[in-house]
Scaffold this motif. Structure first.
Motif, PDB file in Angstrom:
ATOM      1  N   THR A 111      73.126  16.461  92.676  1.00  0.00           N
ATOM      2  CA  THR A 111      71.793  16.933  92.308  1.00  0.00           C
ATOM      3  C   THR A 111      71.676  17.063  90.795  1.00  0.00           C
ATOM      4  OG1 THR A 111      72.450  19.265  92.352  1.00  0.00           O
ATOM      5  CG2 THR A 111      71.729  18.284  94.449  1.00  0.00           C
ATOM      6  N   LEU A 112      70.459  17.320  90.344  1.00  0.00           N
ATOM      7  CA  LEU A 112      70.255  17.587  88.923  1.00  0.00           C
ATOM      8  C   LEU A 112      71.038  18.826  88.486  1.00  0.00           C
ATOM      9  CD1 LEU A 112      66.460  16.808  88.419  1.00  0.00           C
ATOM     10  CD2 LEU A 112      68.369  15.705  87.226  1.00  0.00           C
ATOM     11  N   ALA A 113      71.151  19.809  89.361  1.00  0.00           N
ATOM     12  CA  ALA A 113      71.946  20.998  89.032  1.00  0.00           C
ATOM     13  C   ALA A 113      73.415  20.625  88.836  1.00  0.00           C
ATOM     14  CB  ALA A 113      71.797  22.050  90.131  1.00  0.00           C
ATOM     15  N   ASP A 114      73.925  19.729  89.660  1.00  0.00           N
ATOM     16  CA  ASP A 114      75.305  19.255  89.486  1.00  0.00           C
ATOM     17  C   ASP A 114      75.456  18.533  88.152  1.00  0.00           C
ATOM     18  OD1 ASP A 114      75.966  20.195  92.019  1.00  0.00           O
ATOM     19  OD2 ASP A 114      75.517  18.268  92.980  1.00  0.00           O
ATOM     20  N   PHE A 115      74.444  17.761  87.792  1.00  0.00           N
ATOM     21  CA  PHE A 115      74.481  17.047  86.520  1.00  0.00           C
ATOM     22  C   PHE A 115      74.505  18.031  85.356  1.00  0.00           C
ATOM     23  CE2 PHE A 115      72.395  15.042  82.875  1.00  0.00           C
ATOM     24  CZ  PHE A 115      73.141  13.886  82.750  1.00  0.00           C
ATOM     25  N   ASP A 116      73.633  19.038  85.420  1.00  0.00           N
ATOM     26  CA  ASP A 116      73.583  20.039  84.353  1.00  0.00           C
ATOM     27  C   ASP A 116      74.920  20.770  84.219  1.00  0.00           C
ATOM     28  OD1 ASP A 116      70.939  19.356  83.914  1.00  0.00           O
ATOM     29  OD2 ASP A 116      70.129  21.013  85.103  1.00  0.00           O
ATOM     30  N   ALA A 117      75.543  21.072  85.343  1.00  0.00           N
ATOM     31  CA  ALA A 117      76.845  21.755  85.306  1.00  0.00           C
ATOM     32  C   ALA A 117      77.912  20.855  84.695  1.00  0.00           C
ATOM     33  CB  ALA A 117      77.245  22.174  86.722  1.00  0.00           C
ATOM     34  N   MET A 118      77.849  19.574  84.991  1.00  0.00           N
ATOM     35  CA  MET A 118      78.817  18.638  84.426  1.00  0.00           C
ATOM     36  C   MET A 118      78.648  18.529  82.909  1.00  0.00           C
ATOM     37  SD  MET A 118      79.003  14.557  84.717  1.00  0.00           S
ATOM     38  CE  MET A 118      77.690  14.613  83.503  1.00  0.00           C
ATOM     39  N   ILE A 119      77.385  18.424  82.466  1.00  0.00           N
ATOM     40  CA  ILE A 119      77.110  18.359  81.023  1.00  0.00           C
ATOM     41  C   ILE A 119      77.648  19.610  80.327  1.00  0.00           C
ATOM     42  CG2 ILE A 119      75.263  18.592  79.333  1.00  0.00           C
ATOM     43  CD1 ILE A 119      74.731  15.978  79.964  1.00  0.00           C
ATOM     44  N   ALA A 120      77.370  20.765  80.910  1.00  0.00           N
ATOM     45  CA  ALA A 120      77.801  22.024  80.306  1.00  0.00           C
ATOM     46  C   ALA A 120      79.321  22.072  80.183  1.00  0.00           C
ATOM     47  CB  ALA A 120      77.281  23.208  81.127  1.00  0.00           C
ATOM     48  N   ARG A 121      80.028  21.670  81.231  1.00  0.00           N
ATOM     49  CA  ARG A 121      81.486  21.713  81.187  1.00  0.00           C
ATOM     50  C   ARG A 121      82.032  20.702  80.187  1.00  0.00           C
ATOM     51  NH1 ARG A 121      85.763  24.394  80.525  1.00  0.00           N
ATOM     52  NH2 ARG A 121      87.659  23.546  81.501  1.00  0.00           N
ATOM     53  N   ALA A 122      81.455  19.506  80.154  1.00  0.00           N
ATOM     54  CA  ALA A 122      81.900  18.505  79.189  1.00  0.00           C
ATOM     55  C   ALA A 122      81.756  19.022  77.772  1.00  0.00           C
ATOM     56  CB  ALA A 122      81.103  17.213  79.374  1.00  0.00           C
ATOM     57  N   HIS A 123      80.630  19.628  77.484  1.00  0.00           N
ATOM     58  CA  HIS A 123      80.406  20.144  76.135  1.00  0.00           C
ATOM     59  C   HIS A 123      81.360  21.286  75.809  1.00  0.00           C
ATOM     60  CE1 HIS A 123      76.065  18.355  75.865  1.00  0.00           C
ATOM     61  NE2 HIS A 123      77.013  17.446  75.700  1.00  0.00           N
ATOM     62  N   GLU A 124      81.682  22.118  76.794  1.00  0.00           N
ATOM     63  CA  GLU A 124      82.671  23.170  76.567  1.00  0.00           C
ATOM     64  C   GLU A 124      84.011  22.584  76.146  1.00  0.00           C
ATOM     65  OE1 GLU A 124      83.092  25.416  80.126  1.00  0.00           O
ATOM     66  OE2 GLU A 124      81.114  26.394  79.974  1.00  0.00           O
ATOM     67  N   LEU A 125      84.344  21.416  76.704  1.00  0.00           N
ATOM     68  CA  LEU A 125      85.621  20.764  76.421  1.00  0.00           C
ATOM     69  C   LEU A 125      85.569  19.869  75.190  1.00  0.00           C
ATOM     70  CD1 LEU A 125      86.544  19.808  80.092  1.00  0.00           C
ATOM     71  CD2 LEU A 125      87.715  21.517  78.677  1.00  0.00           C
ATOM     72  N   GLY A 126      84.413  19.830  74.528  1.00  0.00           N
ATOM     73  CA  GLY A 126      84.277  19.010  73.334  1.00  0.00           C
ATOM     74  C   GLY A 126      83.998  17.545  73.615  1.00  0.00           C
ATOM     75  N   LEU A 127      83.580  17.235  74.830  1.00  0.00           N
ATOM     76  CA  LEU A 127      83.274  15.854  75.202  1.00  0.00           C
ATOM     77  C   LEU A 127      81.779  15.584  75.125  1.00  0.00           C
ATOM     78  CD1 LEU A 127      85.523  15.547  78.389  1.00  0.00           C
ATOM     79  CD2 LEU A 127      85.933  14.407  76.199  1.00  0.00           C
ATOM     80  N   LYS A 128      81.407  14.484  74.509  1.00  0.00           N
ATOM     81  CA  LYS A 128      80.031  14.020  74.548  1.00  0.00           C
ATOM     82  C   LYS A 128      79.793  13.300  75.874  1.00  0.00           C
ATOM     83  CE  LYS A 128      79.344  15.180  70.157  1.00  0.00           C
ATOM     84  NZ  LYS A 128      78.422  16.270  69.746  1.00  0.00           N
ATOM     85  N   VAL A 129      78.521  13.210  76.283  1.00  0.00           N
ATOM     86  CA  VAL A 129      78.181  12.579  77.557  1.00  0.00           C
ATOM     87  C   VAL A 129      77.156  11.476  77.323  1.00  0.00           C
ATOM     88  CG1 VAL A 129      77.224  12.890  79.871  1.00  0.00           C
ATOM     89  CG2 VAL A 129      78.634  14.700  78.840  1.00  0.00           C
ATOM     90  N   ILE A 130      77.513  10.265  77.761  1.00  0.00           N
ATOM     91  CA  ILE A 130      76.644   9.096  77.662  1.00  0.00           C
ATOM     92  C   ILE A 130      76.315   8.637  79.070  1.00  0.00           C
ATOM     93  CG2 ILE A 130      76.505   6.686  76.866  1.00  0.00           C
ATOM     94  CD1 ILE A 130      78.707   7.473  74.798  1.00  0.00           C
ATOM     95  N   VAL A 131      75.041   8.334  79.336  1.00  0.00           N
ATOM     96  CA  VAL A 131      74.645   7.853  80.661  1.00  0.00           C
ATOM     97  C   VAL A 131      74.153   6.423  80.566  1.00  0.00           C
ATOM     98  CG1 VAL A 131      74.109  10.136  81.577  1.00  0.00           C
ATOM     99  CG2 VAL A 131      72.311   8.825  80.443  1.00  0.00           C
ATOM    100  N   ASP A 132      74.366   5.693  81.650  1.00  0.00           N
ATOM    101  CA  ASP A 132      73.927   4.308  81.746  1.00  0.00           C
ATOM    102  C   ASP A 132      72.416   4.283  81.961  1.00  0.00           C
ATOM    103  OD1 ASP A 132      74.332   1.486  81.971  1.00  0.00           O
ATOM    104  OD2 ASP A 132      76.241   1.887  82.965  1.00  0.00           O
ATOM    105  N   GLN A 133      71.708   3.556  81.118  1.00  0.00           N
ATOM    106  CA  GLN A 133      70.260   3.454  81.218  1.00  0.00           C
ATOM    107  C   GLN A 133      69.902   2.002  81.509  1.00  0.00           C
ATOM    108  OE1 GLN A 133      68.811   6.289  81.081  1.00  0.00           O
ATOM    109  NE2 GLN A 133      66.621   6.002  80.785  1.00  0.00           N
ATOM    110  N   VAL A 134      69.373   1.762  82.710  1.00  0.00           N
ATOM    111  CA  VAL A 134      69.059   0.402  83.168  1.00  0.00           C
ATOM    112  C   VAL A 134      67.555   0.201  83.039  1.00  0.00           C
ATOM    113  CG1 VAL A 134      69.355  -1.272  85.024  1.00  0.00           C
ATOM    114  CG2 VAL A 134      70.957   0.644  84.802  1.00  0.00           C
TER     115      VAL A 134
END
Length: 541
Positions: free
Chosen positions: A76-99
């Motif tokens: 879900t979008l909530a799962d996506f938001d949680a993933m983004i938040a955790r990635a940023h906590e770990l210092g990871l940027k997040v890139i998504v595929d845009q078709v």
């Protein structure tokens, strides 16, 4: 930092195959979140997620039916938001595929567009009348086989599809289409994504006059396995209007701090030149290259790609990769050049991570993962099925990530995985390599640490030495010297001005001779007057 992407290492995650938390055999966003500590522990800078948007999955998510929601397969979008938040906590940027070049034929806009010739979305896709004999308007062909025009009985017209008939191409000559697609990108920027990997970025515009693509000017002695490779695609894609739209996209991203775009330039003609053109102005920050994703494994080939890019586009920036979700894994593709899987994996890892540009690692690459051999009945990829038995398609590089060889499906899922996990791949699992000093995984961690801690390896200019095959030798930033033996046989080079050793495999100093074992390499300090040259008299070695 606004230009964090310059020299960054990006880890590509294929969500269907990374980690399943529901037992349905398909990876999901919660699984990615659970494994982010592992990814961050590698020492990479960012993750790139292959498509996760709502899709009927005719082409595994590259056929989008809702550009602003997550496919239930992944969460879900909530799962996506949680993933983004955790990635940023770990210092990871997040890139998504845009078709953006095409949608699914199940997208509401295409359903409306095909309903009549005068509806509000009638001109949102590429439609054309048949010739008088009923044939398509031109000779354009699909990458996935057959013609690129699909007849529609409702409009009594053909629509254009570069890929599957289920993936109709948007009409980018319509400004409303551009505006709407930019709005979908804004949606994800507002949710915190750090950038976009733009699928088929040179496919957006087509020739308005629908002129035939000519035959490939490169003479062939026999037909190609895929007829698409027999044309020179100067009208079906690669149109000059592309750059103006990319500039509009860049203006959108510039409204946000530290965001970036990397475009996939899908082109077999003049690709390096096009990459430079797309990244030299106010458009893409980076272009993703296919030039190292093929068969050539020579020093001359790798040198040419890097030199050609920076000579042609000194203000541009490339992204290099050896493997991804569309090609055979390089550990298998280049196996005959190695003395063993692990030695070749370490050589290629050190080489890629020493190149000037940004780097993309595909999941499992850090394990030395090999291509999975599949039977026809095991395939899901339409490209592989359509062209069986050769080319065999893309499923072999998309099989699940292996975490623990002793767990069901190697720790990927408690259920039956969507593609099989076979013994040869499970043998490379993370659990069996983590903490093992000479493993491929631990080597990648060392090499990634060296790159991150060495500014010259991140942004330093490259100067090559004129050394005979199979030796690739260059400096980065004038202070770091990199020498690689791309051969399963030992080689010697004459080395002067080489200082302290940073990382090596099978390299020995013998006076002014550097003896490189099969697949050997050395990364070391470059002192004043450094030089690498051929050994003119083998007896001196």
């Amino acid at each position: 930092m606004a230009d964090w992407w310059r020299g960054a290492v990006i880890y590509q995650i294929y969500p269907r195959s990374f980690q399943d938390t529901t037992g349905d055999g398909i990876g999901d966003l919660k699984g990615i979140t659970e494994r982010l500590d592992y990814v961050a522990g590698l020492g990479v800078d960012a993750i790139w997620l292959s498509p996760i948007f709502t899709s009927p999955m005719a082409d595994m998510g590259y056929d989008v039916s809702d550009y602003t929601d997550i496919d239930p397969t992944f969460g879900t979008l909530a799962d996506f938001d949680a993933m983004i938040a955790r990635a940023h906590e770990l210092g990871l940027k997040v890139i998504v595929d845009q078709v953006l070049s095409h949608s699914s034929d199940q997208h509401p806009f295409f359903r409306e567009s095909r309903s009549s010739r005068d509806n509000p979305k009638a001109d949102w896709y590429v439609w054309a009348d048949p010739k008088l004999d009923g044939s398509p308007p031109n000779n354009w062909v699909s990458i996935f086989g057959g013609g690129a025009w699909q007849w529609d009985t409702r409009r009594r017209q053909y629509y254009f599809h570069n890929f599957l008939p289920e993936q109709p191409d948007f009409n980018f000559h319509n400004r409303d289409v551009q505006d709407w697609l930019l709005g979908t990108m804004r949606f994800w920027l507002e949710r915190g994504v750090d950038g976009f990997r733009l699928d088929t970025v040179n496919f957006y515009f087509h020739d308005k006059l629908l002129r035939d693509d000519p035959a490939d000017y490169r003479v062939k002695t026999e037909p190609a396995a895929n007829p698409y490779d027999m044309q020179y695609h100067i009208f079906s894609k690669n149109q000059p209007e592309n750059l103006a739209f990319l500039e509009r996209m860049r203006s959108l991203l510039d409204e946000y701090d530290g965001r970036m775009m990397v475009g996939e330039v899908g082109e077999s003609h003049h690709a390096i030149r096009m990459m430079g053109e797309y990244t030299s102005g106010n458009s893409l920050q980076m272009a993703y290259s296919f030039e190292m994703l093929g068969a050539p494994f020579t020093a001359a080939h790798f040198r040419k790609q890097i030199e050609d890019f920076f000579e042609g586009a000194p203000r541009g920036w490339p992204t290099w990769a050896f493997s991804n979700h569309d090609v055979h894994r390089h550990a298998s593709r280049w196996a005959r050049h190695g003395i063993g899987r692990e030695e070749l994996a370490k050589l290629t890892g050190a080489m890629l991570l020493s190149f000037q540009g940004s780097i993309c690692l595909y999941q499992g690459e850090e394990l030395g993962q090999t291509e999975t051999e599949l039977e026809l009945f095991e395939l899901t990829d339409p490209q592989g099925i359509n062209f069986w038995p050769e080319p065999v398609g893309r499923d072999g590089c998309r099989t699940p990530m292996v975490w623990d060889a002793n767990a069901p499906s190697a720790g990927f899922s408690t259920g039956r995985p969507w593609l099989p996990v076979k013994e040869a791949q499970a043998a490379q699992a993370v659990a069996g390599q983590a903490g093992v000093a000479d493993s491929v995984l631990e080597f990648y961690r060392k090499m990634l640490r060296l790159r991150r801690d060495t500014p010259e390896l991140v942004s330093g200019a490259t100067a090559f030495f004129d050394v005979s095959e199979p030796i690739l030798a260059f400096t980065r930033g004038g202070n770091v010297l990199c020498i690689f033996n791309l051969s399963p046989e030992a080689r010697d080079v004459r080395l002067t001005g080489g200082g302290a050793l940073a990382l090596a495999q099978g390299a020995e100093h013998r006076g002014d001779i550097l003896h490189l074992h099969p697949n050997g390499f050395a990364i070391l300090e470059a002192l004043e007057g450094v030089n690498v040259s051929d050994v003119s008299d083998p007896a001196k070695a």
